[in-house]
Motif scaffolding. Structure first.
Motif, short mmCIF file in Angstrom:
data_model
loop_
_atom_site.label_atom_id
_atom_site.label_comp_id
_atom_site.label_asym_id
_atom_site.label_seq_id
_atom_site.Cartn_x
_atom_site.Cartn_y
_atom_site.Cartn_z
N ASN A 294 0.81 -1.22 0.00
CA ASN A 294 0.00 0.00 0.00
C ASN A 294 0.84 1.28 0.00
O ASN A 294 0.29 2.38 -0.13
CB ASN A 294 -0.92 0.03 1.22
CG ASN A 294 -1.92 -1.10 1.24
OD1 ASN A 294 -2.04 -1.82 2.23
ND2 ASN A 294 -2.64 -1.29 0.13
N ILE A 295 2.16 1.14 0.16
CA ILE A 295 3.02 2.32 0.13
C ILE A 295 3.05 2.85 -1.30
O ILE A 295 3.38 2.12 -2.23
CB ILE A 295 4.45 1.98 0.59
CG1 ILE A 295 4.43 1.41 2.01
CG2 ILE A 295 5.34 3.22 0.54
CD1 ILE A 295 5.78 0.87 2.46
N PRO A 296 2.70 4.12 -1.50
CA PRO A 296 2.71 4.66 -2.87
C PRO A 296 4.13 4.88 -3.38
O PRO A 296 5.10 4.80 -2.61
CB PRO A 296 1.98 5.99 -2.71
CG PRO A 296 2.24 6.40 -1.30
CD PRO A 296 2.29 5.12 -0.50
N ASP A 297 4.25 5.14 -4.65
CA ASP A 297 5.55 5.49 -5.22
C ASP A 297 6.06 6.78 -4.58
O ASP A 297 5.31 7.76 -4.47
CB ASP A 297 5.43 5.66 -6.73
CG ASP A 297 6.75 6.08 -7.35
OD1 ASP A 297 7.75 5.34 -7.21
OD2 ASP A 297 6.81 7.17 -7.95
N LEU A 298 7.30 6.76 -4.12
CA LEU A 298 7.86 7.90 -3.39
C LEU A 298 8.98 8.60 -4.17
O LEU A 298 9.84 9.25 -3.59
CB LEU A 298 8.39 7.42 -2.03
CG LEU A 298 7.35 6.81 -1.10
CD1 LEU A 298 8.01 6.21 0.13
CD2 LEU A 298 6.29 7.83 -0.68
N SER A 299 8.95 8.46 -5.47
CA SER A 299 9.96 9.12 -6.30
C SER A 299 9.99 10.61 -6.02
O SER A 299 8.95 11.27 -5.96
CB SER A 299 9.66 8.88 -7.78
OG SER A 299 9.75 7.51 -8.10
N GLY A 300 11.19 11.14 -5.82
CA GLY A 300 11.35 12.56 -5.52
C GLY A 300 11.25 12.91 -4.05
O GLY A 300 11.53 14.05 -3.66
N LYS A 301 10.88 11.94 -3.22
CA LYS A 301 10.75 12.19 -1.78
C LYS A 301 12.06 11.91 -1.06
O LYS A 301 12.79 10.98 -1.40
CB LYS A 301 9.65 11.31 -1.17
CG LYS A 301 8.28 11.50 -1.80
CD LYS A 301 7.70 12.86 -1.51
CE LYS A 301 6.26 12.95 -2.01
NZ LYS A 301 5.69 14.32 -1.76
N VAL A 302 12.35 12.71 -0.04
CA VAL A 302 13.53 12.53 0.80
C VAL A 302 13.07 12.25 2.22
O VAL A 302 12.15 12.92 2.73
CB VAL A 302 14.45 13.76 0.77
CG1 VAL A 302 15.66 13.56 1.67
CG2 VAL A 302 14.89 14.07 -0.66
N ALA A 303 13.69 11.26 2.85
CA ALA A 303 13.28 10.85 4.18
C ALA A 303 14.49 10.65 5.09
O ALA A 303 15.57 10.28 4.63
CB ALA A 303 12.47 9.56 4.13
N ILE A 304 14.29 10.88 6.38
CA ILE A 304 15.25 10.52 7.42
C ILE A 304 14.54 9.59 8.40
O ILE A 304 13.43 9.89 8.83
CB ILE A 304 15.79 11.74 8.18
CG1 ILE A 304 16.55 12.69 7.24
CG2 ILE A 304 16.70 11.30 9.32
CD1 ILE A 304 17.02 13.98 7.92
N VAL A 305 15.19 8.48 8.73
CA VAL A 305 14.67 7.56 9.74
C VAL A 305 15.73 7.41 10.81
O VAL A 305 16.84 6.95 10.54
CB VAL A 305 14.32 6.18 9.14
CG1 VAL A 305 13.71 5.28 10.22
CG2 VAL A 305 13.38 6.31 7.95
N THR A 306 15.42 7.81 12.03
CA THR A 306 16.41 7.65 13.11
C THR A 306 16.37 6.22 13.63
O THR A 306 15.33 5.56 13.62
CB THR A 306 16.14 8.64 14.27
OG1 THR A 306 14.96 8.27 14.98
CG2 THR A 306 16.00 10.07 13.75
N GLY A 307 17.52 5.75 14.07
CA GLY A 307 17.62 4.37 14.55
C GLY A 307 17.33 3.36 13.47
O GLY A 307 16.77 2.29 13.73
N ALA A 308 17.76 3.66 12.25
CA ALA A 308 17.39 2.83 11.10
C ALA A 308 18.41 1.74 10.79
O ALA A 308 18.32 1.09 9.75
CB ALA A 308 17.18 3.71 9.87
N ASN A 309 19.37 1.53 11.68
CA ASN A 309 20.35 0.48 11.41
C ASN A 309 19.86 -0.90 11.84
O ASN A 309 20.45 -1.92 11.49
CB ASN A 309 21.68 0.78 12.12
CG ASN A 309 21.52 0.83 13.63
OD1 ASN A 309 20.92 1.77 14.14
ND2 ASN A 309 22.04 -0.16 14.34
N THR A 310 18.72 -0.94 12.57
CA THR A 310 18.24 -2.22 13.06
C THR A 310 16.73 -2.15 13.31
O THR A 310 16.13 -1.07 13.31
CB THR A 310 18.95 -2.62 14.38
OG1 THR A 310 18.61 -3.95 14.74
CG2 THR A 310 18.57 -1.68 15.51
#
Length: 312
Positions: A11-27
C-alpha cells in the motif's frame, strides 16, 4: 487494537522525488522502515549513532532493494552537539525533507545520564528528537506536503505524568516508569508541535508500533541481568516481527489517507488504526510545559540562539 492488517508494504505509494530521514534505522523496525521507503523510490538517510553498524545497514538496504538512494547520517541522540551536527550535515546538502521518522529509542535501561546531564531514556527518546526535529523544521515546512512521525509506545500508560523535577533522581522512578515518561513525552510533543503547525501542510502524528521482537530488550537485560534472556526468548515468540512492527509508522509516513482524512496530532496503533492514548497525553497544559522545559534545557546547553530558525 485491531489485528487485521489494513495496511501493508504494497500500500506504500511510489515515493519518487521524496527525501526521508529515519532515526535508529540500522536495526529493527527502523531498518525495515528505511528499506521499504527506499524500495518505493525515496532517497533515505539512515540516521544512527554507530557508524560501524549504520554503514553496513545502508549496504544491506542497497543489496536487498537494488537501489542506491540511501545514505548513512551520524546521529547520537545522547549528545545534543551530535544532534546539532547531524542536522547541519543534512541541511548542508540543500535537499528537501518530506518524511522524518523519529524511530530511535532505548527502553528499560539502568539509570544513566546523557553527556548533557539528563536521564538517558528521556534524553534519547524525547530531548534529542525534539532538537533534531526543530532544527530540520524549516526544511520540512518548505517541502510540504510533508510528514513528521514520532514513535511512541503503549508504555506511556505506565505513568501518570512527567515529574520534571525528579527526572534526574535515580531513586524516583523505576526503569519502566522512566521509559513511560519518555514515551508520554513523544505524544505530548506531537500534540504541541501539531498546534504550532496549524495552517501548514505538515502532518505530525505519533504511534504505538506494537510489541515487537527487536533489540530494545537489551536495555532490560542490562538493567536486570542476563538471566532474563531465556524468558525474553520465550515471550518474544508472541511479539510482532520487525516487518509487522514497521507497518504503522510506514502508514503514518506514506499513506495518502493521512492527508485525505487530515490526520494531525493523532495516535495510531497497529496496523494504521487511530488509537486512544492516555488522558495525560491529551493534557495541553502539560504538553506546553514539556515544550518549554525541553526548549529551555537545550538553550542552556547550546545557547539561546539555537532555535532562531526553527519557525515555531
Amino acid at each position: 487494537m485491531s489485528s487485521e492488517k489494513r495496511f501493508s508494504f504494497d500500500n506504500i505509494p511510489d515515493l519518487s522525488g521524496k527525501v526521508a530521514i529515519v532515526t535508529g534505522a540500522n536495526t529493527g523496525i527502523g531498518f525495515v522502515t528505511a528499506k521499504e521507503l527506499v524500495r518505493k523510490n525515496a532517497h533515505v538517510f539512515v540516521a544512527s549513532r554507530n557508524k560501524d553498524r549504520g554503514e553496513p545497514a545502508v549496504e544491506l538496504i542497497k543489496k536487498e532493494t537494488k537501489k542506491d538512494a540511501v545514505e548513512f547520517l551520524q546521529l547520537d541522540l545522547k549528545s545534543l552537539n551530535s544532534v546539532k551536527r547531524a542536522a547541519e550535515t543534512f541541511l548542508a546538502r540543500n535537499l528537501p525533507l518530506h518524511i522524518l521518522v523519529n524511530n530511535a529509542g532505548i527502553g528499560g535501561t539502568p539509570f544513566e545520564k546523557t553527556s548533557d546531564g539528563i536521564q538517558d531514556q528521556f534524553g534519547v527518546n524525547h530531548i534529542g528528537h525534539f532538537l533534531f526535529t526543530l532544527l530540520l523544521l524549516p526544511t520540512i515546512k518548505a517541502s510540504a506536503p510533508s510528514r513528521i512521525v514520532n514513535v511512541s509506545s503503549n508504555g506511556h500508560h505506565r505513568t501518570t505524568g512527567i515529574e520534571f523535577e525528579k527526572l534526574n533522581d535515580p531513586n524516583a522512578h523505576t526503569s519502566m516508569q522512566r521509559y513511560g515518561q519518555s514515551k508520554l513525552a513523544n505524544i505530548l510533543f506531537t500534540i504541541e508541535l501539531n498546534k504550532r503547525l496549524l495552517g501548514t501542510n505538515v502532518y505530525c502524528n505519533s504511534l504505538h508500533p506494537g510489541v515487537i521482537k527487536t533489540e530494545i530488550t537489551r536495555g532490560v537485560v542490562a538493567n536486570w541481568g542476563t538471566w532474563l534472556n531465556p524468558i525474553i526468548s520465550i515471550i518474544s515468540l508472541f511479539f510482532l516481527s520487525p516487518d509487522d512492527g514497521a507497518l504503522t509508522q510506514l502508514y503514518c509516513a506514506t499513506s495518502p489517507e493521512i492527508e485525505e482524512k487530515n490526520h494531525r496530532g493523532k495516535y495510531f496503533v497497529p496496523f494504521g488504526e487511530v488509537g486512544e492514548p492516555s488522558a495525560q497525553s491529551k493534557d495541553e497544559e502539560l504538553a506546553k510545559k514539556l515544550w518549554d522545559f525541553s526548549e529551555n534545557f537545550i538553550k542552556e546547553k547550546l545557547g539561546d540562539d539555537i532555535f532562531s530558525k526553527s519557525c515555531v
